[in-house]
Design a protein around this motif. Structure first.
Motif, mmCIF file in Angstrom:
data_model
loop_
_atom_site.group_PDB
_atom_site.id
_atom_site.type_symbol
_atom_site.label_atom_id
_atom_site.label_comp_id
_atom_site.label_asym_id
_atom_site.label_seq_id
_atom_site.Cartn_x
_atom_site.Cartn_y
_atom_site.Cartn_z
ATOM 1 N N TYR A 224 14.987 -97.942 -62.081
ATOM 2 C CA TYR A 224 16.504 -98.418 -62.356
ATOM 3 C C TYR A 224 16.217 -99.861 -63.022
ATOM 4 C CZ TYR A 224 21.277 -99.640 -62.213
ATOM 5 O OH TYR A 224 22.775 -100.243 -62.380
ATOM 6 N N GLN A 225 16.741 -99.964 -64.243
ATOM 7 C CA GLN A 225 16.662 -101.298 -64.658
ATOM 8 C C GLN A 225 15.276 -101.946 -65.005
ATOM 9 O OE1 GLN A 225 19.600 -103.841 -62.763
ATOM 10 N NE2 GLN A 225 21.354 -102.920 -63.760
ATOM 11 N N ASN A 226 14.269 -101.015 -65.153
ATOM 12 C CA ASN A 226 13.071 -101.578 -65.390
ATOM 13 C C ASN A 226 12.263 -102.158 -64.275
ATOM 14 O OD1 ASN A 226 13.028 -100.062 -67.934
ATOM 15 N ND2 ASN A 226 13.847 -101.750 -68.867
ATOM 16 N N THR A 227 12.821 -101.980 -63.201
ATOM 17 C CA THR A 227 12.161 -102.577 -61.863
ATOM 18 C C THR A 227 11.292 -101.548 -61.326
ATOM 19 O OG1 THR A 227 13.933 -101.728 -60.532
ATOM 20 C CG2 THR A 227 14.481 -103.866 -61.321
ATOM 21 N N ASN A 228 10.337 -102.184 -60.513
ATOM 22 C CA ASN A 228 9.080 -101.283 -60.222
ATOM 23 C C ASN A 228 9.819 -100.762 -58.739
ATOM 24 O OD1 ASN A 228 7.244 -102.031 -61.879
ATOM 25 N ND2 ASN A 228 6.754 -103.755 -60.918
ATOM 26 N N GLU A 229 10.464 -99.599 -58.745
ATOM 27 C CA GLU A 229 10.879 -98.826 -57.612
ATOM 28 C C GLU A 229 9.812 -97.826 -57.023
ATOM 29 O OE1 GLU A 229 15.688 -98.970 -58.296
ATOM 30 O OE2 GLU A 229 14.495 -97.314 -59.063
ATOM 31 N N ASP A 230 8.838 -98.348 -56.381
ATOM 32 C CA ASP A 230 7.723 -97.649 -55.864
ATOM 33 C C ASP A 230 7.595 -96.951 -54.949
ATOM 34 O OD1 ASP A 230 6.387 -98.336 -58.421
ATOM 35 O OD2 ASP A 230 5.596 -100.405 -57.679
ATOM 36 N N CYS A 231 8.705 -97.185 -53.918
ATOM 37 C CA CYS A 231 9.004 -96.680 -52.576
ATOM 38 C C CYS A 231 10.174 -95.679 -52.525
ATOM 39 C CB CYS A 231 9.152 -97.645 -51.444
ATOM 40 S SG CYS A 231 7.483 -98.700 -51.349
ATOM 41 N N VAL A 232 10.277 -94.992 -51.573
ATOM 42 C CA VAL A 232 11.356 -93.740 -51.353
ATOM 43 C C VAL A 232 12.003 -93.994 -49.991
ATOM 44 C CG1 VAL A 232 11.756 -91.283 -51.755
ATOM 45 C CG2 VAL A 232 9.938 -92.310 -52.902
#
Length: 262
Positions: A224-232
């Motif tokens: 989202y919004q080019n952020t590093n969302e690497d965890c769930v």
């Protein structure tokens, strides 16, 4: 008269009248007979004796040859038996060497197996000890062969995982829809053990397995919004409790999983 009569009686032996012969005639007859006898004896014994010797030599020669051949055959048989005996001893010695080597291998395998059994036993005792500690913690529950711990604090994804490891567990790995439904029943936003921090868009569980079955929310994962969302995280925004990717430095509750080791 009387004297002539006496001499007449001596010239003619009684019972053989007219057969009296004078001494010279008798001597000649005796010598003649002796020559005849000697001639007969020579004829009888001379050639016959030579033939008997030849027959006797022939009769001795055949058994001697047979006996010699028999000795040769016996010698060959003895040599063959000795040779076979040496071969048997060599084969027996080789077999004993092989058996000895196999026994050494079996002994080594047995020793290795015993060591492995001891290690497994120690590991099992350690796991049971950790499991008891895990169960003694407030908030532990059991489901489908595993024990779960739900935190009462909020931490980052990595700090949450470190806490699970300190308890002898790790962040949850969801392997089925039943387990997914079990977790969403807590109705909390919870960190789960899934991330793509190693390789972007390659989602991997904390136990090293790749993601096969997923329960993403609509439009997720999306960075989202080019952020590093690497965890769930698992959310409770709806009854389905779908997944959402987010930044790993955010603070959430988490859920640990400890597999039951029998």
């Amino acid at each position: 008269m009387a004297e002539s009569s006496i001499y007449a009686n001596t010239d003619e032996p009684p019972g053989f009248p007219g057969k009296r012969k004078t001494l010279p005639e008798c001597s000649e007859g005796i010598y003649g007979n002796e020559e005849t006898i000697q001639t007969l004896e020579l004829q009888k014994t001379g050639p016959a004796h030579s033939g008997a010797k030849d027959e006797q030599r022939t009769s001795y020669r055949v058994p001697a040859v047979c006996l010699g051949l028999l000795c040769v055959f016996l010698l060959i048989g003895v040599i063959a038996l000795i040779s076979q005996n040496f071969k048997d001893k060599s084969t027996c010695s080789s077999s004993m060497d092989n058996l000895t080597a196999e026994l050494h291998q079996l002994q080594t395998s047995y020793n290795n197996l015993s060591e492995e059994m001891d290690l497994l036993q120690k590991q099992r005792l350690n796991d049971m000890t950790e499991l008891r500690k895990f169960l003694d913690q407030q908030g532990s529950v059991y489901f489908g062969g595993s024990f779960y711990y739900i935190s009462s604090l909020e931490k980052t994804w990595q700090n949450s995982r470190d806490d699970c490891r300190s308890r002898g567990a790790d962040l949850i790995v969801i392997n089925s829809e039943e387990e997914q439904n079990f977790v969403r029943g807590f109705k909390k936003n919870l960190w789960i053990g899934l991330s793509d921090s190693e390789t972007e868009e390659v989602w991997k569980w904390v136990d090293g397995t790749m993601l096969n079955q997923s329960f993403w929310n609509s439009g997720e994962p999306n960075n989202y919004q080019n952020t590093n969302e690497d965890c769930v995280e698992i959310t409770h925004v709806n009854s389905e409790g779908r997944w959402n990717d987010r930044r790993c430095d955010g603070s959430l509750f988490w859920i640990c999983e400890k597999n039951l080791v029998l």
